[in-house]
Design a protein around this motif. Structure first.
Motif, mmCIF file in Angstrom:
data_model
loop_
_atom_site.group_PDB
_atom_site.id
_atom_site.type_symbol
_atom_site.label_atom_id
_atom_site.label_comp_id
_atom_site.label_asym_id
_atom_site.label_seq_id
_atom_site.Cartn_x
_atom_site.Cartn_y
_atom_site.Cartn_z
ATOM 1 N N UNK A 76 0.829 -1.204 0.000
ATOM 2 C CA UNK A 76 0.000 0.000 0.000
ATOM 3 C C UNK A 76 0.870 1.263 0.000
ATOM 4 N N UNK A 77 1.876 1.274 0.868
ATOM 5 C CA UNK A 77 2.740 2.456 0.972
ATOM 6 C C UNK A 77 3.554 2.635 -0.302
ATOM 7 N N UNK A 78 4.170 1.569 -0.779
ATOM 8 C CA UNK A 78 5.074 1.750 -1.930
ATOM 9 C C UNK A 78 4.340 1.952 -3.250
ATOM 10 N N UNK A 79 3.133 1.372 -3.380
ATOM 11 C CA UNK A 79 2.513 1.510 -4.699
ATOM 12 C C UNK A 79 1.391 2.543 -4.763
ATOM 13 N N UNK A 80 0.875 2.983 -3.623
ATOM 14 C CA UNK A 80 -0.203 3.983 -3.652
ATOM 15 C C UNK A 80 0.169 5.251 -2.877
ATOM 16 N N UNK A 81 0.453 5.096 -1.586
ATOM 17 C CA UNK A 81 0.590 6.268 -0.721
ATOM 18 C C UNK A 81 1.811 7.117 -1.082
ATOM 19 N N UNK A 82 2.978 6.487 -1.127
ATOM 20 C CA UNK A 82 4.201 7.266 -1.384
ATOM 21 C C UNK A 82 4.206 7.930 -2.758
ATOM 22 N N UNK A 83 3.839 7.203 -3.827
ATOM 23 C CA UNK A 83 3.814 7.871 -5.141
ATOM 24 C C UNK A 83 2.856 9.058 -5.185
ATOM 25 N N UNK A 84 1.704 8.922 -4.528
ATOM 26 C CA UNK A 84 0.737 10.034 -4.518
ATOM 27 C C UNK A 84 1.329 11.239 -3.797
ATOM 28 N N UNK A 85 1.882 11.019 -2.619
ATOM 29 C CA UNK A 85 2.460 12.133 -1.851
ATOM 30 C C UNK A 85 3.579 12.800 -2.657
ATOM 31 N N UNK A 86 4.376 11.976 -3.324
ATOM 32 C CA UNK A 86 5.493 12.500 -4.129
ATOM 33 C C UNK A 86 5.012 13.451 -5.221
ATOM 34 N N UNK A 87 3.835 13.136 -5.789
ATOM 35 C CA UNK A 87 3.365 14.007 -6.883
ATOM 36 C C UNK A 87 2.456 15.126 -6.383
ATOM 37 N N UNK A 88 2.410 15.324 -5.055
ATOM 38 C CA UNK A 88 1.663 16.457 -4.512
ATOM 39 C C UNK A 88 0.209 16.168 -4.193
ATOM 40 N N UNK A 89 -0.193 14.903 -4.353
ATOM 41 C CA UNK A 89 -1.566 14.522 -4.034
ATOM 42 C C UNK A 89 -1.671 14.213 -2.542
ATOM 43 N N UNK A 90 -2.770 14.649 -1.939
ATOM 44 C CA UNK A 90 -3.003 14.313 -0.533
ATOM 45 C C UNK A 90 -3.617 12.913 -0.460
ATOM 46 N N UNK A 91 -3.299 12.207 0.605
ATOM 47 C CA UNK A 91 -3.799 10.839 0.771
ATOM 48 C C UNK A 91 -4.605 10.758 2.066
ATOM 49 N N UNK A 92 -5.805 10.185 1.964
ATOM 50 C CA UNK A 92 -6.621 9.928 3.150
ATOM 51 C C UNK A 92 -6.777 8.415 3.265
ATOM 52 N N UNK A 93 -6.314 7.854 4.358
ATOM 53 C CA UNK A 93 -6.488 6.406 4.550
ATOM 54 C C UNK A 93 -7.471 6.122 5.684
ATOM 55 N N UNK A 94 -8.435 5.271 5.356
ATOM 56 C CA UNK A 94 -9.460 4.821 6.290
ATOM 57 C C UNK A 94 -8.824 3.643 7.041
ATOM 58 N N UNK A 95 -8.321 3.904 8.231
ATOM 59 C CA UNK A 95 -7.497 3.019 9.077
ATOM 60 C C UNK A 95 -6.065 2.951 8.556
ATOM 61 N N UNK A 96 -5.134 2.826 9.513
ATOM 62 C CA UNK A 96 -3.719 2.669 9.168
ATOM 63 C C UNK A 96 -2.980 2.102 10.379
ATOM 64 N N UNK A 97 -1.786 2.601 10.686
ATOM 65 C CA UNK A 97 -0.959 1.959 11.726
ATOM 66 C C UNK A 97 -1.603 1.885 13.110
ATOM 67 N N UNK A 98 -2.428 2.863 13.445
ATOM 68 C CA UNK A 98 -2.975 2.851 14.806
ATOM 69 C C UNK A 98 -3.954 1.699 15.011
ATOM 70 N N UNK A 99 -4.638 1.297 13.943
ATOM 71 C CA UNK A 99 -5.527 0.137 14.075
ATOM 72 C C UNK A 99 -4.704 -1.112 14.390
ATOM 73 N N UNK A 100 -3.545 -1.243 13.775
ATOM 74 C CA UNK A 100 -2.675 -2.390 14.086
ATOM 75 C C UNK A 100 -2.209 -2.330 15.539
ATOM 76 N N UNK A 101 -1.793 -1.131 15.950
ATOM 77 C CA UNK A 101 -1.337 -0.993 17.343
ATOM 78 C C UNK A 101 -2.426 -1.402 18.320
ATOM 79 N N UNK A 102 -3.660 -0.993 18.011
ATOM 80 C CA UNK A 102 -4.751 -1.233 18.950
ATOM 81 C C UNK A 102 -5.283 -2.671 18.853
ATOM 82 N N UNK A 103 -5.561 -3.143 17.640
ATOM 83 C CA UNK A 103 -6.147 -4.489 17.519
ATOM 84 C C UNK A 103 -5.097 -5.573 17.805
ATOM 85 N N UNK A 104 -3.966 -5.510 17.086
ATOM 86 C CA UNK A 104 -2.975 -6.580 17.267
ATOM 87 C C UNK A 104 -2.133 -6.364 18.524
ATOM 88 N N UNK A 105 -1.905 -5.107 18.863
ATOM 89 C CA UNK A 105 -1.096 -4.813 20.041
ATOM 90 C C UNK A 105 -1.894 -4.889 21.324
#
Ligand SMILES: Nc1ncnc2c1ncn2[C@@H]1O[C@H](COP(=O)(O)OP(=O)(O)OP(=O)(O)O)[C@@H](O)[C@H]1O
Ligand SMILES: [Mg+2]
Length: 209
Positions: A76-105
């Motif tokens: 997700x990061x390498x093929x969607x998020x990072x390329x978008x940010x690089x070209x000046x596009x803003x990215x909104x993700x519905x859940x991300x690292x904090x869900x992992x911290x909370x559910x799995x952690x």
């Protein structure tokens, strides 16, 4: 070219994450900011396959689940998020690292240090610029999910589980006030949208000019 900003929505079940992610994207677009909305698990063909796999046949071992989520996130990061940010596009993700911290952690008790190491592998240096944590009492979240007519495997868990999840998100908001803004998700949709917009304006738009 100015890099895009990375915003994530977090919180428990049916707190309004998807609703608010869509509304924020529309607002940003109206101000002329290019934006992509994505989600976790998911966001890429591999990620959507992983999502389907996890939701359909829940792994019995939480480590399996953690690693599947991490694998999907790397893609997700390498093929969607990072390329978008690089070209000046803003990215909104519905859940991300904090869900992992909370559910799995927090919920499944997996080692925090290992989870953070996985974050560094899969996300660094593209941590979210702003995380909106939608906060709702567990009973209200379950009620909404029932009204909506979809009860995910997490929705079906006991109320104590939902309270533990809520607590986990509150702890993150408290620990990282620079990145996280707590939003009262109990208000009507339009009021939550206003609170989200205020947070985005204060944290990101002021410095984006
Ligand atoms: N502020 C609100 N007040 C009342 N109902 C709401 C509010 N926000 C969203 N809803 C309703 O609650 C349900 C859940 O909203 P939504 O799907 O946006 O939540 P979510 O956090 O994305 O859920 P999930 O965790 O299942 O992905 C939907 O039926 C939606 O219309
Ligand atoms: Mg959703």
């Amino acid at each position: 070219m100015k890099r895009g900003k990375f915003i994530t929505f977090e919180g428990g079940e049916a707190t309004g994450k998807s609703t608010q992610a869509r509304r924020l994207a529309e607002r940003l677009e109206r101000t002329g900011i290019p934006v992509v909305v994505t989600r976790e698990p998911g966001g890429t063909p591999v990620g959507e396959d992983v999502r389907e796999l996890i939701l359909k046949d829940r792994p019995t071992d939480p480590v399996t689940e953690l690693l599947l989520f991490a694998a999907a996130r790397a893609e997700h990061v390498t093929s969607v998020i990072r390329p978008a940010l690089d070209e000046g596009t803003w990215v909104i993700s519905d859940r991300f690292i904090d869900s992992t911290r909370v559910y799995q952690g927090k919920l499944y008790g997996l080692e925090r240090e290992f989870i953070e190491q996985l974050e560094r592998f899969t996300v660094a240096p593209d941590y979210p610029n702003l995380t909106l944590i939608l906060d709702l009492p567990a009973s209200a979240g379950i009620e909404r999910a029932q009204l909506r007519g979809t009860l995910s495997r997490y929705d079906a868990e006991r109320i104590e589980t939902h309270e533990a999840l809520r607590e986990g998100f509150l702890e993150i908001a408290e620990a990282e006030p620079q990145r996280c803004v707590l939003i009262d998700a109990h208000l009507p949709v339009a009021s939550v949208e206003t609170a989200v917009w205020q947070a985005v304006t204060a944290h990101l738009l002021a410095e984006a000019d």
